[in-house]
Motif scaffolding. Structure first.
Motif, PDB file in Angstrom:
ATOM      1  N   ASN A 188      -1.134 -10.029   1.666  1.00 41.82           N
ATOM      2  CA  ASN A 188      -1.335  -9.743   3.083  1.00 41.82           C
ATOM      3  C   ASN A 188      -2.133  -8.440   3.137  1.00 41.82           C
ATOM      4  OD1 ASN A 188      -1.215  -8.818   5.655  1.00 41.82           O
ATOM      5  ND2 ASN A 188       0.992  -9.110   5.905  1.00 41.82           N
ATOM      6  N   PRO A 189      -3.444  -8.539   3.386  1.00 40.23           N
ATOM      7  CA  PRO A 189      -4.301  -7.353   3.245  1.00 40.23           C
ATOM      8  C   PRO A 189      -3.973  -6.221   4.216  1.00 40.23           C
ATOM      9  CG  PRO A 189      -5.519  -9.195   4.196  1.00 40.23           C
ATOM     10  CD  PRO A 189      -4.185  -9.733   3.785  1.00 40.23           C
ATOM     11  N   VAL A 190      -3.182  -6.500   5.225  1.00 41.68           N
ATOM     12  CA  VAL A 190      -2.810  -5.437   6.159  1.00 41.68           C
ATOM     13  C   VAL A 190      -1.871  -4.429   5.482  1.00 41.68           C
ATOM     14  CG1 VAL A 190      -1.715  -4.907   8.372  1.00 41.68           C
ATOM     15  CG2 VAL A 190      -3.072  -6.984   8.136  1.00 41.68           C
ATOM     16  N   ILE A 191      -0.947  -4.932   4.694  1.00 44.22           N
ATOM     17  CA  ILE A 191       0.042  -4.022   4.113  1.00 44.22           C
ATOM     18  C   ILE A 191       0.049  -4.014   2.577  1.00 44.22           C
ATOM     19  CG2 ILE A 191       1.647  -4.058   6.072  1.00 44.22           C
ATOM     20  CD1 ILE A 191       3.283  -6.153   4.459  1.00 44.22           C
ATOM     21  N   GLU A 192      -0.660  -4.967   1.957  1.00 41.72           N
ATOM     22  CA  GLU A 192      -0.586  -5.070   0.502  1.00 41.72           C
ATOM     23  C   GLU A 192      -1.955  -4.872  -0.159  1.00 41.72           C
ATOM     24  OE1 GLU A 192       3.058  -8.274  -0.080  1.00 41.72           O
ATOM     25  OE2 GLU A 192       1.058  -9.033   0.323  1.00 41.72           O
ATOM     26  N   LYS A 227       0.842  -1.191   0.000  1.00 40.92           N
ATOM     27  CA  LYS A 227       0.000   0.000   0.000  1.00 40.92           C
ATOM     28  C   LYS A 227       0.879   1.243   0.000  1.00 40.92           C
ATOM     29  CE  LYS A 227      -3.883  -2.097   2.416  1.00 40.92           C
ATOM     30  NZ  LYS A 227      -4.658  -2.206   3.673  1.00 40.92           N
ATOM     31  N   LYS A 228       0.338   2.296  -0.597  1.00 42.04           N
ATOM     32  CA  LYS A 228       1.088   3.560  -0.704  1.00 42.04           C
ATOM     33  C   LYS A 228       1.636   4.017   0.652  1.00 42.04           C
ATOM     34  CE  LYS A 228       0.750   4.967  -5.077  1.00 42.04           C
ATOM     35  NZ  LYS A 228       1.070   3.549  -5.407  1.00 42.04           N
ATOM     36  N   SER A 229       0.869   3.770   1.707  1.00 43.56           N
ATOM     37  CA  SER A 229       1.237   4.266   3.043  1.00 43.56           C
ATOM     38  C   SER A 229       2.324   3.417   3.704  1.00 43.56           C
ATOM     39  CB  SER A 229      -0.003   4.291   3.924  1.00 43.56           C
ATOM     40  OG  SER A 229      -0.587   3.003   3.953  1.00 43.56           O
ATOM     41  N   VAL A 230       2.692   2.300   3.087  1.00 40.54           N
ATOM     42  CA  VAL A 230       3.665   1.394   3.702  1.00 40.54           C
ATOM     43  C   VAL A 230       5.051   1.639   3.100  1.00 40.54           C
ATOM     44  CG1 VAL A 230       4.274  -1.021   4.096  1.00 40.54           C
ATOM     45  CG2 VAL A 230       1.874  -0.331   4.097  1.00 40.54           C
ATOM     46  N   LEU A 231       6.028   1.778   3.951  1.00 42.90           N
ATOM     47  CA  LEU A 231       7.401   1.982   3.483  1.00 42.90           C
ATOM     48  C   LEU A 231       7.892   0.773   2.696  1.00 42.90           C
ATOM     49  CD1 LEU A 231       9.235   3.557   6.554  1.00 42.90           C
ATOM     50  CD2 LEU A 231       8.776   4.626   4.340  1.00 42.90           C
ATOM     51  N   ASP A 232       8.691   1.023   1.661  1.00 43.40           N
ATOM     52  CA  ASP A 232       9.202  -0.061   0.817  1.00 43.40           C
ATOM     53  C   ASP A 232      10.733  -0.005   0.811  1.00 43.40           C
ATOM     54  OD1 ASP A 232       9.839  -1.864  -1.117  1.00 43.40           O
ATOM     55  OD2 ASP A 232       8.883  -0.790  -2.770  1.00 43.40           O
ATOM     56  N   ASN A 240      13.180   9.068  -9.891  1.00 47.41           N
ATOM     57  CA  ASN A 240      12.727   9.780  -8.696  1.00 47.41           C
ATOM     58  C   ASN A 240      12.296   8.855  -7.571  1.00 47.41           C
ATOM     59  OD1 ASN A 240      13.201  12.245  -9.810  1.00 47.41           O
ATOM     60  ND2 ASN A 240      11.087  12.590 -10.474  1.00 47.41           N
ATOM     61  N   ASP A 241      11.782   7.695  -7.926  1.00 44.85           N
ATOM     62  CA  ASP A 241      11.321   6.769  -6.901  1.00 44.85           C
ATOM     63  C   ASP A 241      11.169   5.379  -7.499  1.00 44.85           C
ATOM     64  OD1 ASP A 241      10.510   6.100  -4.303  1.00 44.85           O
ATOM     65  OD2 ASP A 241       8.390   6.218  -4.863  1.00 44.85           O
ATOM     66  N   VAL A 242      11.359   4.374  -6.674  1.00 43.71           N
ATOM     67  CA  VAL A 242      11.143   2.989  -7.109  1.00 43.71           C
ATOM     68  C   VAL A 242      10.328   2.274  -6.040  1.00 43.71           C
ATOM     69  CG1 VAL A 242      12.227   0.790  -7.720  1.00 43.71           C
ATOM     70  CG2 VAL A 242      13.381   2.921  -8.295  1.00 43.71           C
ATOM     71  N   ARG A 243       9.314   1.555  -6.477  1.00 43.79           N
ATOM     72  CA  ARG A 243       8.611   0.666  -5.554  1.00 43.79           C
ATOM     73  C   ARG A 243       8.550  -0.711  -6.186  1.00 43.79           C
ATOM     74  NH1 ARG A 243       6.175   3.108  -1.125  1.00 43.79           N
ATOM     75  NH2 ARG A 243       4.694   1.432  -0.803  1.00 43.79           N
ATOM     76  N   GLN A 244       8.760  -1.727  -5.353  1.00 46.49           N
ATOM     77  CA  GLN A 244       8.784  -3.068  -5.914  1.00 46.49           C
ATOM     78  C   GLN A 244       7.524  -3.829  -5.570  1.00 46.49           C
ATOM     79  OE1 GLN A 244      12.032  -5.845  -4.991  1.00 46.49           O
ATOM     80  NE2 GLN A 244      11.033  -7.155  -6.490  1.00 46.49           N
ATOM     81  N   GLY A 245       7.082  -4.659  -6.484  1.00 42.34           N
ATOM     82  CA  GLY A 245       5.934  -5.516  -6.223  1.00 42.34           C
ATOM     83  C   GLY A 245       6.177  -6.881  -6.830  1.00 42.34           C
TER      84      GLY A 245
END
Lengths: 86, 86
Positions: B69-73, B10-15, B34-39
């Protein structure tokens, strides 16, 4: 400009992680699943001043040299223009 | 029937993994990033006798209960009909 790079194992390479997930799903009752393969993706925000061509060149270069292992993996990517809100 | 399930934080979770890749790319000279997020994603082959609605229901159930994991994903998915060649 936003890019998504999808990396997966080549078809010819065994995917033990995918196999494990497949078995887990089957043991949980998801009988309609025939196969699972796992991959990863990168969501990359690029400098908005880049042109689409520049962005494409950058992404291809970094996908080939950093994000994938070309011996066992292959990649595809998509570019998405992000509207600038003043 | 083939499904692709894309799972990301989720956007609010640090990666931290994305941050590490971002730093690596910058130190390698990719200054336009500028930014990278992995999935991750799952390519799931489903029983070809399933209807699109059944496939959708199956995929949503397994994505919610097993693949994320619906808490963070969070996830999204796409379905692709695979032509049967006789």
């Amino acid at each position: 400009m936003k890019a998504r790079v999808f990396v997966n194992l080549k078809k010819s390479v065994l995917d033990p992680q995918g196999k494990t997930i497949h078995h887990s799903l089957q043991s949980l009752g998801y009988r309609s699943v025939n196969d699972v393969r796992q991959g990863k993706f990168f969501e990359i925000s690029l400098d908005p001043t880049l042109s689409a061509d520049q962005a494409r060149a950058e992404i291809e270069k970094m996908a080939k040299s950093v994000l994938t292992n070309p011996v066992i993996e292959e990649f595809r990517y998509e570019l998405e223009a992000v509207e600038a809100h003043p």
